[in-house]
Design a protein around this motif. Structure first.
Motif, PDB file in Angstrom:
ATOM      1  N   GLU A  75       0.830  -1.205   0.000  1.00 39.18           N
ATOM      2  CA  GLU A  75       0.000   0.000   0.000  1.00 39.18           C
ATOM      3  C   GLU A  75       0.865   1.254   0.000  1.00 39.18           C
ATOM      4  O   GLU A  75       0.544   2.237  -0.671  1.00 39.18           O
ATOM      5  CB  GLU A  75      -0.929  -0.001   1.208  1.00 39.18           C
ATOM      6  CG  GLU A  75      -2.070  -0.995   1.090  1.00 39.18           C
ATOM      7  CD  GLU A  75      -3.129  -0.767   2.153  1.00 39.18           C
ATOM      8  OE1 GLU A  75      -2.876   0.026   3.084  1.00 39.18           O
ATOM      9  OE2 GLU A  75      -4.204  -1.383   2.042  1.00 39.18           O
TER      10      GLU A  75
ATOM     11  N   GLN B 206       2.186   1.831  -3.546  1.00 40.66           N
ATOM     12  CA  GLN B 206       1.175   2.347  -4.457  1.00 40.66           C
ATOM     13  C   GLN B 206       0.945   3.838  -4.245  1.00 40.66           C
ATOM     14  O   GLN B 206       0.839   4.613  -5.205  1.00 40.66           O
ATOM     15  CB  GLN B 206      -0.128   1.572  -4.260  1.00 40.66           C
ATOM     16  CG  GLN B 206      -1.171   1.879  -5.328  1.00 40.66           C
ATOM     17  CD  GLN B 206      -2.347   0.943  -5.254  1.00 40.66           C
ATOM     18  OE1 GLN B 206      -2.947   0.795  -4.202  1.00 40.66           O
ATOM     19  NE2 GLN B 206      -2.688   0.307  -6.352  1.00 40.66           N
ATOM     20  N   GLN B 207       0.887   4.246  -2.975  1.00 41.83           N
ATOM     21  CA  GLN B 207       0.720   5.671  -2.666  1.00 41.83           C
ATOM     22  C   GLN B 207       1.943   6.460  -3.115  1.00 41.83           C
ATOM     23  O   GLN B 207       1.824   7.538  -3.710  1.00 41.83           O
ATOM     24  CB  GLN B 207       0.500   5.840  -1.157  1.00 41.83           C
ATOM     25  CG  GLN B 207       0.389   7.279  -0.677  1.00 41.83           C
ATOM     26  CD  GLN B 207      -1.028   7.798  -0.663  1.00 41.83           C
ATOM     27  OE1 GLN B 207      -1.915   7.183  -1.242  1.00 41.83           O
ATOM     28  NE2 GLN B 207      -1.235   8.922  -0.010  1.00 41.83           N
TER      29      GLN B 207
ATOM     30  N   LYS C 167     -13.044  -2.571  -0.573  1.00 38.43           N
ATOM     31  CA  LYS C 167     -11.724  -1.942  -0.534  1.00 38.43           C
ATOM     32  C   LYS C 167     -10.666  -2.884  -1.091  1.00 38.43           C
ATOM     33  O   LYS C 167      -9.798  -2.484  -1.876  1.00 38.43           O
ATOM     34  CB  LYS C 167     -11.373  -1.560   0.896  1.00 38.43           C
ATOM     35  CG  LYS C 167     -10.064  -0.771   1.010  1.00 38.43           C
ATOM     36  CD  LYS C 167      -9.378  -0.984   2.344  1.00 38.43           C
ATOM     37  CE  LYS C 167      -8.749  -2.356   2.416  1.00 38.43           C
ATOM     38  NZ  LYS C 167      -7.844  -2.543   3.561  1.00 38.43           N
ATOM     39  N   ASN C 168     -10.709  -4.155  -0.690  1.00 36.22           N
ATOM     40  CA  ASN C 168      -9.734  -5.135  -1.176  1.00 36.22           C
ATOM     41  C   ASN C 168      -9.848  -5.336  -2.681  1.00 36.22           C
ATOM     42  O   ASN C 168      -8.835  -5.481  -3.386  1.00 36.22           O
ATOM     43  CB  ASN C 168      -9.929  -6.466  -0.447  1.00 36.22           C
ATOM     44  CG  ASN C 168      -9.559  -6.380   1.025  1.00 36.22           C
ATOM     45  OD1 ASN C 168      -8.759  -5.532   1.419  1.00 36.22           O
ATOM     46  ND2 ASN C 168     -10.121  -7.248   1.845  1.00 36.22           N
TER      47      ASN C 168
ATOM     48  N   ARG D 231     -10.960  -3.063  -4.861  1.00 34.74           N
ATOM     49  CA  ARG D 231     -10.445  -1.857  -5.516  1.00 34.74           C
ATOM     50  C   ARG D 231      -8.914  -1.810  -5.481  1.00 34.74           C
ATOM     51  O   ARG D 231      -8.276  -1.338  -6.413  1.00 34.74           O
ATOM     52  CB  ARG D 231     -11.012  -0.600  -4.840  1.00 34.74           C
ATOM     53  CG  ARG D 231     -12.527  -0.468  -4.954  1.00 34.74           C
ATOM     54  CD  ARG D 231     -12.967  -0.271  -6.384  1.00 34.74           C
ATOM     55  NE  ARG D 231     -14.428  -0.292  -6.486  1.00 34.74           N
ATOM     56  CZ  ARG D 231     -15.135  -1.369  -6.756  1.00 34.74           C
ATOM     57  NH1 ARG D 231     -14.512  -2.534  -6.983  1.00 34.74           N
ATOM     58  NH2 ARG D 231     -16.445  -1.324  -6.814  1.00 34.74           N
ATOM     59  N   TYR D 232      -8.332  -2.310  -4.382  1.00 36.14           N
ATOM     60  CA  TYR D 232      -6.864  -2.339  -4.289  1.00 36.14           C
ATOM     61  C   TYR D 232      -6.297  -3.262  -5.370  1.00 36.14           C
ATOM     62  O   TYR D 232      -5.308  -2.933  -6.036  1.00 36.14           O
ATOM     63  CB  TYR D 232      -6.431  -2.817  -2.907  1.00 36.14           C
ATOM     64  CG  TYR D 232      -4.934  -3.034  -2.801  1.00 36.14           C
ATOM     65  CD1 TYR D 232      -4.067  -1.949  -2.711  1.00 36.14           C
ATOM     66  CD2 TYR D 232      -4.387  -4.313  -2.817  1.00 36.14           C
ATOM     67  CE1 TYR D 232      -2.699  -2.133  -2.638  1.00 36.14           C
ATOM     68  CE2 TYR D 232      -3.027  -4.507  -2.751  1.00 36.14           C
ATOM     69  CZ  TYR D 232      -2.174  -3.415  -2.655  1.00 36.14           C
ATOM     70  OH  TYR D 232      -0.824  -3.607  -2.600  1.00 36.14           O
TER      71      TYR D 232
ATOM     72  N   ALA E 239      -3.791  -2.175  -8.349  1.00 34.92           N
ATOM     73  CA  ALA E 239      -2.478  -2.823  -8.494  1.00 34.92           C
ATOM     74  C   ALA E 239      -2.318  -3.419  -9.888  1.00 34.92           C
ATOM     75  O   ALA E 239      -1.247  -3.339 -10.496  1.00 34.92           O
ATOM     76  CB  ALA E 239      -2.318  -3.901  -7.427  1.00 34.92           C
TER      77      ALA E 239
ATOM     78  N   TYR F  60      -7.007   4.009  -8.864  1.00 33.28           N
ATOM     79  CA  TYR F  60      -6.417   4.412  -7.578  1.00 33.28           C
ATOM     80  C   TYR F  60      -7.374   5.321  -6.804  1.00 33.28           C
ATOM     81  O   TYR F  60      -7.531   5.186  -5.588  1.00 33.28           O
ATOM     82  CB  TYR F  60      -5.085   5.129  -7.801  1.00 33.28           C
ATOM     83  CG  TYR F  60      -4.423   5.515  -6.502  1.00 33.28           C
ATOM     84  CD1 TYR F  60      -3.703   4.579  -5.777  1.00 33.28           C
ATOM     85  CD2 TYR F  60      -4.553   6.801  -5.983  1.00 33.28           C
ATOM     86  CE1 TYR F  60      -3.119   4.905  -4.559  1.00 33.28           C
ATOM     87  CE2 TYR F  60      -3.976   7.131  -4.772  1.00 33.28           C
ATOM     88  CZ  TYR F  60      -3.254   6.180  -4.077  1.00 33.28           C
ATOM     89  OH  TYR F  60      -2.694   6.516  -2.870  1.00 33.28           O
TER      90      TYR F  60
ATOM     91  N   TYR G 197      -9.959   3.240  -5.265  1.00 32.44           N
ATOM     92  CA  TYR G 197      -9.419   2.549  -4.083  1.00 32.44           C
ATOM     93  C   TYR G 197      -9.376   3.496  -2.880  1.00 32.44           C
ATOM     94  O   TYR G 197      -9.777   3.126  -1.763  1.00 32.44           O
ATOM     95  CB  TYR G 197      -8.019   2.023  -4.395  1.00 32.44           C
ATOM     96  CG  TYR G 197      -7.225   1.627  -3.184  1.00 32.44           C
ATOM     97  CD1 TYR G 197      -7.634   0.572  -2.363  1.00 32.44           C
ATOM     98  CD2 TYR G 197      -6.061   2.314  -2.842  1.00 32.44           C
ATOM     99  CE1 TYR G 197      -6.901   0.217  -1.242  1.00 32.44           C
ATOM    100  CE2 TYR G 197      -5.333   1.968  -1.727  1.00 32.44           C
ATOM    101  CZ  TYR G 197      -5.755   0.914  -0.934  1.00 32.44           C
ATOM    102  OH  TYR G 197      -5.028   0.575   0.183  1.00 32.44           O
ATOM    103  N   THR G 198      -8.920   4.734  -3.089  1.00 30.33           N
ATOM    104  CA  THR G 198      -8.858   5.719  -2.005  1.00 30.33           C
ATOM    105  C   THR G 198     -10.255   5.999  -1.453  1.00 30.33           C
ATOM    106  O   THR G 198     -10.457   6.074  -0.239  1.00 30.33           O
ATOM    107  CB  THR G 198      -8.226   7.025  -2.516  1.00 30.33           C
ATOM    108  OG1 THR G 198      -6.907   6.749  -3.004  1.00 30.33           O
ATOM    109  CG2 THR G 198      -8.125   8.052  -1.389  1.00 30.33           C
TER     110      THR G 198
ATOM    111  N   LYS H 277     -11.441   3.168   0.737  1.00 34.09           N
ATOM    112  CA  LYS H 277     -10.814   3.183   2.071  1.00 34.09           C
ATOM    113  C   LYS H 277     -11.521   4.170   2.983  1.00 34.09           C
ATOM    114  O   LYS H 277     -11.761   3.881   4.167  1.00 34.09           O
ATOM    115  CB  LYS H 277      -9.322   3.571   1.958  1.00 34.09           C
ATOM    116  CG  LYS H 277      -8.414   2.454   1.539  1.00 34.09           C
ATOM    117  CD  LYS H 277      -6.972   2.693   1.971  1.00 34.09           C
ATOM    118  CE  LYS H 277      -6.409   3.992   1.512  1.00 34.09           C
ATOM    119  NZ  LYS H 277      -5.002   4.200   1.919  1.00 34.09           N
TER     120      LYS H 277
END
Length: 351
Positions: A194, A197-198, A292-293, A295-296, A300, A314, A317-318, A321
């Motif tokens: 994580e 990715q950020q 969330k998982n 979208r992650y 990725a 991304y 995903y944010t 979260k």
């Protein structure tokens, strides 16, 4: 609201704002229930409910903007570009090409450095100076620009988010081209995927601050609602709701007993309602976590493809979260409310 702290403080403030939003939504549902039992006629009930909704919407909107402001402050801090002093990292030289005047090289951070980098590429240097170097890196120094976004390992901060390498020969900066490489050794640590990715989003510019300021939290676009203040009593006691029935003197023992009875069963009812809502919200938390998982995984998978697709994935995903955090806050607020109402009901039996 001012930009006067560090990332951790902004995170704490953002968490506080989100908790207040969740708690306020709980209070609104309880107020609507109590308002319905207050004995208003239809028009008075509608007017009172509309007034409360306007005030509550304004309050929640400002809290949401305040949380949004804190998030932007965090991104502003993380995206800030720092730079090391000129120093001697570990440098290995390749072959020199006299035609292009390029010198191939690779370098990595020196030991005991918390700015981690692995870089390979070439720098341009005239042939006379290349001969002067004699295939030695003795007079070469480097400065690394990196983002202010550390990866923490057992309480120690490291900065693997390198952004640009600058190479110097005897204090003269040389034109440089190349790329940074990842750190497979860091993948074993929790949270690194994580973090990476950020960090990649920050260094590439996909994720960038909006540079908001404190005025953002107040610019809701909603007209200001004038709140009429109580004329005298400003204590913690709730404001009196006028029923149109004149009252005189102190309440009698029978009216006090009736009040206790109403409070008791209202509190117990609200306690049960809050527990039910909390259990339902817990299922919502599980769904949000699954989302969330998902979208992650999508973000990725898109990291090595089209930059616009990756940006969209991304951002999704944010958002997921943040929605998970809001759902968790709502669940916790329901459980806290259940405890408060349960205690209030119990106390009516004691006193």
């Amino acid at each position: 609201m001012k930009k006067d702290a560090d990332e951790e403080t902004y995170k704490a403030r953002m968490g506080q704002f989100r908790e207040k939003i969740s708690a306020m939504k709980i209070r609104i549902s309880h107020l609507d229930s109590l308002l319905a039992k207050a004995g208003f006629n239809a028009s008075d009930f509608e007017e009172a409910q509309k007034s409360l909704q306007q005030k509550n919407s304004l309050y929640i909107s400002r809290l949401e903007r305040a949380a949004e402001l804190m998030r932007d402050y965090i991104i502003q801090e993380q995206a800030k570009v720092l730079s090391t002093e000129k120093h001697k990292p570990q440098i290995g030289l390749g072959a020199y090409n006299a035609n292009s005047q390029y010198y191939g090289f690779g370098m990595s951070n020196s030991e005991n450095s918390n700015v981690l980098f692995s870089y390979s590429g070439h720098f341009k240097i005239p042939e006379p100076k290349a001969k002067e170097m004699n295939n030695q890196a003795t007079d070469l120094t480097a400065s690394i620009e990196y983002i202010n976004f550390p990866f923490v390992i057992q309480g120690a901060k490291f900065f693997p988010g390198a952004k640009k390498a600058r190479i110097f020969y005897k204090d003269e900066e040389l034109p440089t081209a190349g790329s940074f490489h990842g750190f497979p050794s860091l993948e074993q640590y929790p949270g690194y995927a994580e973090w990476k990715q950020q960090a990649d989003s920050l260094t590439s510019g996909i994720l960038s601050p909006r540079n908001l300021d404190s005025l953002h939290a107040m610019s809701t676009g909603t007209p200001t609602i004038e709140v009429k203040q109580p004329s005298a009593d400003t204590s913690v006691a709730p404001p009196k709701i006028e029923s149109g029935i004149a009252t005189q003197g102190a309440p009698s023992k029978s009216s006090f007993g009736l009040f206790k009875t109403v409070l008791r069963w209202t509190s117990i009812g609200l306690c049960a309602t809050s527990i039910g809502l909390g259990l339902n919200q817990n299922r919502e938390v599980a769904k949000k976590n699954d989302t969330k998982n998902e979208r992650y995984g999508e973000a990725a998978a898109a990291a090595s493809g089209d930059i616009n697709t990756y940006r969209d994935k991304y951002n999704a995903y944010t958002t997921s979260k943040e929605q998970l955090k809001d759902a968790e806050n709502m669940r916790n607020a329901f459980y806290v409310a259940a405890g408060v109402f349960g205690l209030a009901g119990i106390l009516t039996f004691v006193f």
